[in-house]
Motif scaffolding. Structure first.
Motif, mmCIF file in Angstrom:
data_model
loop_
_atom_site.group_PDB
_atom_site.id
_atom_site.type_symbol
_atom_site.label_atom_id
_atom_site.label_comp_id
_atom_site.label_asym_id
_atom_site.label_seq_id
_atom_site.Cartn_x
_atom_site.Cartn_y
_atom_site.Cartn_z
ATOM 1 N N LYS A 110 -10.063 8.701 -5.404
ATOM 2 C CA LYS A 110 -11.048 8.369 -6.433
ATOM 3 C C LYS A 110 -11.668 7.015 -6.143
ATOM 4 C CE LYS A 110 -9.921 10.805 -10.593
ATOM 5 N NZ LYS A 110 -8.638 10.861 -11.266
ATOM 6 N N GLU A 111 -10.807 6.058 -5.866
ATOM 7 C CA GLU A 111 -11.271 4.686 -5.609
ATOM 8 C C GLU A 111 -12.263 4.652 -4.452
ATOM 9 O OE1 GLU A 111 -8.124 1.658 -5.065
ATOM 10 O OE2 GLU A 111 -9.310 0.997 -3.329
ATOM 11 N N LEU A 112 -11.985 5.446 -3.434
ATOM 12 C CA LEU A 112 -12.814 5.394 -2.233
ATOM 13 C C LEU A 112 -13.928 6.444 -2.239
ATOM 14 C CD1 LEU A 112 -9.902 4.950 0.328
ATOM 15 C CD2 LEU A 112 -11.442 3.166 -0.463
ATOM 16 N N GLY A 113 -13.938 7.275 -3.291
ATOM 17 C CA GLY A 113 -14.978 8.304 -3.394
ATOM 18 C C GLY A 113 -14.851 9.367 -2.323
ATOM 19 N N ILE A 114 -13.596 9.733 -2.001
ATOM 20 C CA ILE A 114 -13.374 10.772 -0.989
ATOM 21 C C ILE A 114 -13.229 12.119 -1.671
ATOM 22 C CG2 ILE A 114 -11.758 11.611 0.765
ATOM 23 C CD1 ILE A 114 -11.104 8.660 1.341
ATOM 24 N N GLU A 115 -14.062 13.056 -1.246
ATOM 25 C CA GLU A 115 -14.028 14.397 -1.820
ATOM 26 C C GLU A 115 -13.008 15.229 -1.068
ATOM 27 O OE1 GLU A 115 -16.723 15.895 -3.891
ATOM 28 O OE2 GLU A 115 -17.476 13.878 -4.329
ATOM 29 N N ASP A 116 -12.400 16.190 -1.764
ATOM 30 C CA ASP A 116 -11.503 17.108 -1.063
ATOM 31 C C ASP A 116 -12.307 17.952 -0.089
ATOM 32 O OD1 ASP A 116 -9.071 16.393 -2.098
ATOM 33 O OD2 ASP A 116 -9.417 17.544 -3.933
ATOM 34 N N GLU A 117 -11.688 18.233 1.068
ATOM 35 C CA GLU A 117 -12.372 19.075 2.052
ATOM 36 C C GLU A 117 -12.195 20.529 1.655
ATOM 37 O OE1 GLU A 117 -10.676 17.942 5.795
ATOM 38 O OE2 GLU A 117 -12.549 17.052 6.457
ATOM 39 N N THR A 118 -13.260 21.301 1.760
ATOM 40 C CA THR A 118 -13.111 22.726 1.486
ATOM 41 C C THR A 118 -12.632 23.418 2.745
ATOM 42 O OG1 THR A 118 -15.465 22.785 1.845
ATOM 43 C CG2 THR A 118 -14.728 23.069 -0.414
ATOM 44 N N VAL A 119 -11.569 24.180 2.615
ATOM 45 C CA VAL A 119 -10.994 24.839 3.772
ATOM 46 C C VAL A 119 -11.811 26.072 4.137
ATOM 47 C CG1 VAL A 119 -8.918 25.912 4.714
ATOM 48 C CG2 VAL A 119 -8.726 23.952 3.181
ATOM 49 N N LEU A 132 0.842 -1.204 0.000
ATOM 50 C CA LEU A 132 0.000 0.000 0.000
ATOM 51 C C LEU A 132 0.880 1.257 0.000
ATOM 52 C CD1 LEU A 132 -2.832 1.222 0.144
ATOM 53 C CD2 LEU A 132 -2.828 0.818 2.621
ATOM 54 N N ALA A 133 1.973 1.208 0.740
ATOM 55 C CA ALA A 133 2.907 2.343 0.777
ATOM 56 C C ALA A 133 3.547 2.530 -0.595
ATOM 57 C CB ALA A 133 3.967 2.104 1.842
ATOM 58 N N GLU A 134 3.839 1.418 -1.251
ATOM 59 C CA GLU A 134 4.456 1.497 -2.576
ATOM 60 C C GLU A 134 3.498 2.125 -3.580
ATOM 61 O OE1 GLU A 134 6.013 -2.417 -3.519
ATOM 62 O OE2 GLU A 134 7.175 -2.312 -1.648
ATOM 63 N N ARG A 135 2.245 1.753 -3.437
ATOM 64 C CA ARG A 135 1.242 2.314 -4.336
ATOM 65 C C ARG A 135 1.149 3.832 -4.147
ATOM 66 N NH1 ARG A 135 -5.330 1.362 -4.199
ATOM 67 N NH2 ARG A 135 -5.734 3.163 -5.512
ATOM 68 N N LEU A 136 1.133 4.283 -2.890
ATOM 69 C CA LEU A 136 1.028 5.712 -2.627
ATOM 70 C C LEU A 136 2.237 6.466 -3.173
ATOM 71 C CD1 LEU A 136 -0.303 5.740 1.043
ATOM 72 C CD2 LEU A 136 -1.583 6.233 -1.041
ATOM 73 N N GLU A 137 3.396 5.848 -3.007
ATOM 74 C CA GLU A 137 4.620 6.477 -3.507
ATOM 75 C C GLU A 137 4.504 6.683 -5.024
ATOM 76 O OE1 GLU A 137 7.179 7.066 -1.312
ATOM 77 O OE2 GLU A 137 8.751 7.665 -2.695
ATOM 78 N N ALA A 138 3.930 5.717 -5.694
ATOM 79 C CA ALA A 138 3.824 5.790 -7.146
ATOM 80 C C ALA A 138 2.706 6.723 -7.603
ATOM 81 C CB ALA A 138 3.607 4.385 -7.712
ATOM 82 N N GLU A 139 1.576 6.695 -6.889
ATOM 83 C CA GLU A 139 0.366 7.384 -7.383
ATOM 84 C C GLU A 139 0.006 8.657 -6.653
ATOM 85 O OE1 GLU A 139 -3.047 4.913 -6.970
ATOM 86 O OE2 GLU A 139 -2.292 3.347 -8.280
ATOM 87 N N GLY A 140 0.590 8.874 -5.473
ATOM 88 C CA GLY A 140 0.083 9.948 -4.621
ATOM 89 C C GLY A 140 -1.258 9.530 -4.043
ATOM 90 N N TYR A 141 -1.992 10.502 -3.507
ATOM 91 C CA TYR A 141 -3.251 10.146 -2.840
ATOM 92 C C TYR A 141 -4.466 10.195 -3.761
ATOM 93 C CZ TYR A 141 -0.661 10.121 1.480
ATOM 94 O OH TYR A 141 0.246 9.809 2.455
ATOM 95 N N ASP A 142 -4.294 10.778 -4.955
ATOM 96 C CA ASP A 142 -5.460 10.990 -5.806
ATOM 97 C C ASP A 142 -6.158 9.701 -6.225
ATOM 98 O OD1 ASP A 142 -5.394 13.646 -5.609
ATOM 99 O OD2 ASP A 142 -4.527 14.051 -7.596
ATOM 100 N N GLY A 143 -5.345 8.702 -6.609
ATOM 101 C CA GLY A 143 -5.920 7.430 -7.046
ATOM 102 C C GLY A 143 -6.776 6.806 -5.964
ATOM 103 N N LEU A 144 -6.259 6.857 -4.751
ATOM 104 C CA LEU A 144 -6.971 6.253 -3.628
ATOM 105 C C LEU A 144 -8.259 7.022 -3.314
ATOM 106 C CD1 LEU A 144 -6.503 3.888 -1.717
ATOM 107 C CD2 LEU A 144 -5.415 5.466 -0.121
#
Ligand SMILES: Nc1ncnc2c1ncn2[C@@H]1O[C@H](COP(=O)(O)OP(=O)(O)OP(=O)(O)O)[C@@H](O)[C@H]1O
Ligand SMILES: [Mg+2]
Length: 261
Positions: A248-257, A234-246
């Motif tokens: 999207k996969e999990l349907g997490i929206e960015d928080e509005t500050v 999982l750490a390797e995946r994040l290193e390669a993709e950053g957090y965006d892929g995850l």
């Protein structure tokens, strides 16, 4: 089934009325090393401080047990004496207290009165651990963290860890600012601690660290809770993709500050 070293259930933590940790669950058993990764500002350090009992962090919901005992009922010094250790993201400097004096006081505070560590034994142990961490002798007599470089502070946190031998250590970004050699030294220190009586929670941004300290589990924290758990891959995946892929996969929206009308 043995009692888990640390069990966190549905933990919610607020700072000045604002909820930062929102339903965090984690169980760490003796001998296990867990890594928590996650974007900036997601509540990782807040979680660490709340577990240590920092008064600024209010637990609004949930339970935490440490070897089966209610951790949240314990005073800060009781938590340390029970065997919980936090290496902080930004270690503080304490002028006028030498590193050696600080360590000896901290060790003795965890022992019964009349059972203080003999001075010679302390010095021998300290020498040995400092040697493992490639730390020059002068660091024993320097004031705690005063004028230490960023990397030296981190190495010193590991020295504290090795001297205090806690049952559970939380290492908050112990790898940040370390050069490659220092990273290996820090990892060596942590790996030397590995035993069935030692659990560890490593907070890190970089997979690199986990090449040297092999975690049993990797968790991703976003918006105050764990959104995905897995193994080192999982750490390797994040290193390669950053957090965006995850996200999207999990349907997490960015928080509005800032929410403007
Ligand atoms: N003492 C505090 N007072 C006010 N806000 C705080 C305080 N501590 C943390 N916060 C806020 O809580 C949020 C989470 O912070 P935290 O330090 O836990 O993030 P983090 O996941 O450790 O981030 P990083 O990866 O950058 O270290 C941030 O928005 C931060 O500004
Ligand atoms: Mg942090």
């Amino acid at each position: 089934m043995s009692t888990p070293t640390l069990k966190i259930e549905n933990l919610h933590v607020a700072i000045e009325g604002k909820e930062i940790v929102k339903g965090f669950n984690l169980e760490i058993n003796g001998g296990e090393i867990h890594a928590v990764m996650g974007p900036n500002g997601t509540g990782k350090s807040t979680l660490a401080s709340a577990l240590m009992g920092h008064p600024k962090y209010e637990i609004t919901e949930g339970t935490v047990t440490f070897e089966g005992q209610d951790l949240l009922e314990m005073e800060v010094d009781e938590r340390a004496r029970a065997g919980l250790f936090l290496a902080m993201q930004y270690p503080s400097e304490i002028s006028g207290v030498t590193n050696a004096d600080f360590l000896r006081t901290a060790i003795n505070a965890r022992r019964e009165e009349g059972d203080e560590i003999p001075l010679m034994k302390f010095i021998k142990t300290l020498d040995k651990k400092m040697d493992t961490l490639d730390m020059g002798e002068e660091f024993a007599q320097r004031y705690l963290n005063e004028g230490f470089s960023g990397g030296e502070k981190k190495r010193n946190e590991i020295l504290q860890l090795m001297m205090l031998e806690p049952k559970l250590a939380i290492l908050d970004e112990i790898d940040s600012g370390l050069d490659i050699d220092a990273l290996k030294v820090v990892a060596k220190g942590v790996n030397e601690m590995r035993s069935p009586n030692f659990g560890c929670l490593i907070i890190t941004h970089y997979q690199r660290m986990l090449n040297y300290i092999k975690p049993d589990k990797v968790h991703v924290m976003m918006q105050g809770r764990i959104v995905k758990s897995g193994g080192p891959e999982l750490a390797e995946r994040l290193e390669a993709e950053g957090y965006d892929g995850l996200k999207k996969e999990l349907g997490i929206e960015d928080e509005t500050v800032n929410q403007e009308a």
